[in-house]
Scaffold this motif. Structure first.
Motif, PDB file in Angstrom:
ATOM      1  N   PRO A 208     -27.464  -4.049 -48.081  1.00 30.53           N
ATOM      2  CA  PRO A 208     -28.683  -4.666 -47.544  1.00 30.53           C
ATOM      3  C   PRO A 208     -28.429  -6.019 -46.882  1.00 30.53           C
ATOM      4  CG  PRO A 208     -28.673  -4.728 -49.951  1.00 30.53           C
ATOM      5  CD  PRO A 208     -27.544  -3.845 -49.538  1.00 30.53           C
ATOM      6  N   GLN A 209     -27.455  -6.762 -47.390  1.00 28.82           N
ATOM      7  CA  GLN A 209     -27.151  -8.068 -46.801  1.00 28.82           C
ATOM      8  C   GLN A 209     -26.575  -7.913 -45.399  1.00 28.82           C
ATOM      9  OE1 GLN A 209     -24.497 -10.505 -49.120  1.00 28.82           O
ATOM     10  NE2 GLN A 209     -24.715 -12.275 -47.779  1.00 28.82           N
ATOM     11  N   TYR A 210     -25.674  -6.940 -45.246  1.00 29.28           N
ATOM     12  CA  TYR A 210     -25.080  -6.699 -43.928  1.00 29.28           C
ATOM     13  C   TYR A 210     -26.138  -6.175 -42.949  1.00 29.28           C
ATOM     14  CZ  TYR A 210     -21.717  -5.244 -40.400  1.00 29.28           C
ATOM     15  OH  TYR A 210     -21.023  -5.099 -39.227  1.00 29.28           O
ATOM     16  N   LEU A 211     -27.001  -5.291 -43.435  1.00 22.40           N
ATOM     17  CA  LEU A 211     -28.098  -4.790 -42.605  1.00 22.40           C
ATOM     18  C   LEU A 211     -28.927  -5.940 -42.048  1.00 22.40           C
ATOM     19  CD1 LEU A 211     -29.681  -1.710 -44.459  1.00 22.40           C
ATOM     20  CD2 LEU A 211     -28.658  -1.710 -42.185  1.00 22.40           C
ATOM     21  N   THR A 212     -29.282  -6.875 -42.899  1.00 21.20           N
ATOM     22  CA  THR A 212     -30.121  -8.004 -42.506  1.00 21.20           C
ATOM     23  C   THR A 212     -29.420  -8.883 -41.487  1.00 21.20           C
ATOM     24  OG1 THR A 212     -31.199  -8.015 -44.667  1.00 21.20           O
ATOM     25  CG2 THR A 212     -31.399 -10.015 -43.345  1.00 21.20           C
ATOM     26  N   ILE A 213     -28.131  -9.124 -41.697  1.00 18.14           N
ATOM     27  CA  ILE A 213     -27.377  -9.969 -40.766  1.00 18.14           C
ATOM     28  C   ILE A 213     -27.354  -9.345 -39.369  1.00 18.14           C
ATOM     29  CG2 ILE A 213     -25.060 -10.806 -40.178  1.00 18.14           C
ATOM     30  CD1 ILE A 213     -24.591 -11.162 -43.194  1.00 18.14           C
TER      31      ILE A 213
END
Length: 252
Positions: A141-146
């Protein structure tokens, strides 16, 4: 919301051109006029949301200008309104892809209809209707957001945190490109790609893999699946945006 900006291109700034510019300016939009030379068009493109090509008295821009306009519209994901006599409009339509022409008006122009078309276009542009759409599929989810934050100013971005969620989403939505994580649990990137290509509704959607492994064997494994391309996950924002722009220009 930033102020909408329209560029009017013509051989000269005639009385009718000034009238149209003033009518659109009265709606709160910014409008500027340039003659149809590459230098003038290039110098006035900053922040432009809509291009209007106005042809008067049988005057037409050269094929080199139309080619330049086509490249500009494609690069910036814009469309154009054309104003002129029927033969002049047809001439432009013969040189500019139809999907880049938002509307045409024959002279004499109905001012109210013209202003209505411009404001309608601005509303669609503000909603992202003319942006290319990208689906990012990744279980992090963190990579998706970035990645979403990087792309959302240029593209219409959607996200899915698993392969199955992506397949379900694509059953109801269309997309211009999928950025697909290669290493996902449960349903891996290669499995998702296989599912997409086995379905007539999704087999033509371009897919680029996202991978965290940059060694030769891992890269060869990704390439062997014949995606449209791949990105290493440590790619920087500017390089990613540049590569995506190149992809969409090459895949018109």
């Amino acid at each position: 919301m930033s102020k909408e900006k329209m560029m009017v291109i013509s051989q000269k700034e005639s009385f009718i051109v000034r009238v149209l510019i003033n009518k659109v300016s009265a709606t709160g939009a910014e409008c500027n006029f340039v003659t149809w030379t590459v230098n003038e068009i290039s110098s006035g493109l900053e922040g432009v949301s809509l291009i209007v090509l106005y042809m008067d008295d049988g005057d037409r821009p050269g094929e080199d200008i139309l080619h330049f306009l086509t490249d500009t519209l494609e690069e910036k994901s814009l469309e154009m309104i054309i104003v002129g006599e029927h033969p002049d409009i047809q001439y432009v339509c013969d040189h500019v892809p139809g999907e880049m022409i938002y509307m045409t008006f024959t002279r004499p122009v109905d001012n109210n209809k013209f202003v209505g078309a411009v404001t309608e276009y601005f509303a669609k542009a503000d909603s992202g209707a003319f942006k290319k759409s990208i689906l990012i599929v990744d279980d992090d989810p963190q990579y998706l957001t970035i990645i979403r934050e990087w792309l959302k100013g240029t593209y219409k971005v959607s996200m899915a945190n698993s392969g199955l969620q992506a397949i379900k989403w694509l059953g109801k939505n269309k997309v211009d490109l999928i950025l697909l994580d290669h290493e996902m649990p449960v349903t891996s990137g290669p499995q998702v790609l296989e599912m997409l290509r086995s379905d007539s509704e999704t087999r033509s959607i371009p897919v680029m893999f996202l991978t965290g492994k940059g060694d030769k064997d891992s890269v060869m494994e990704v390439v062997s699946l014949r995606p449209e391309g791949y990105f290493l996950k440590n790619i920087q924002k500017e390089e990613l945006l540049e590569k995506l722009q190149e992809f969409f220009i090459l895949h018109k």
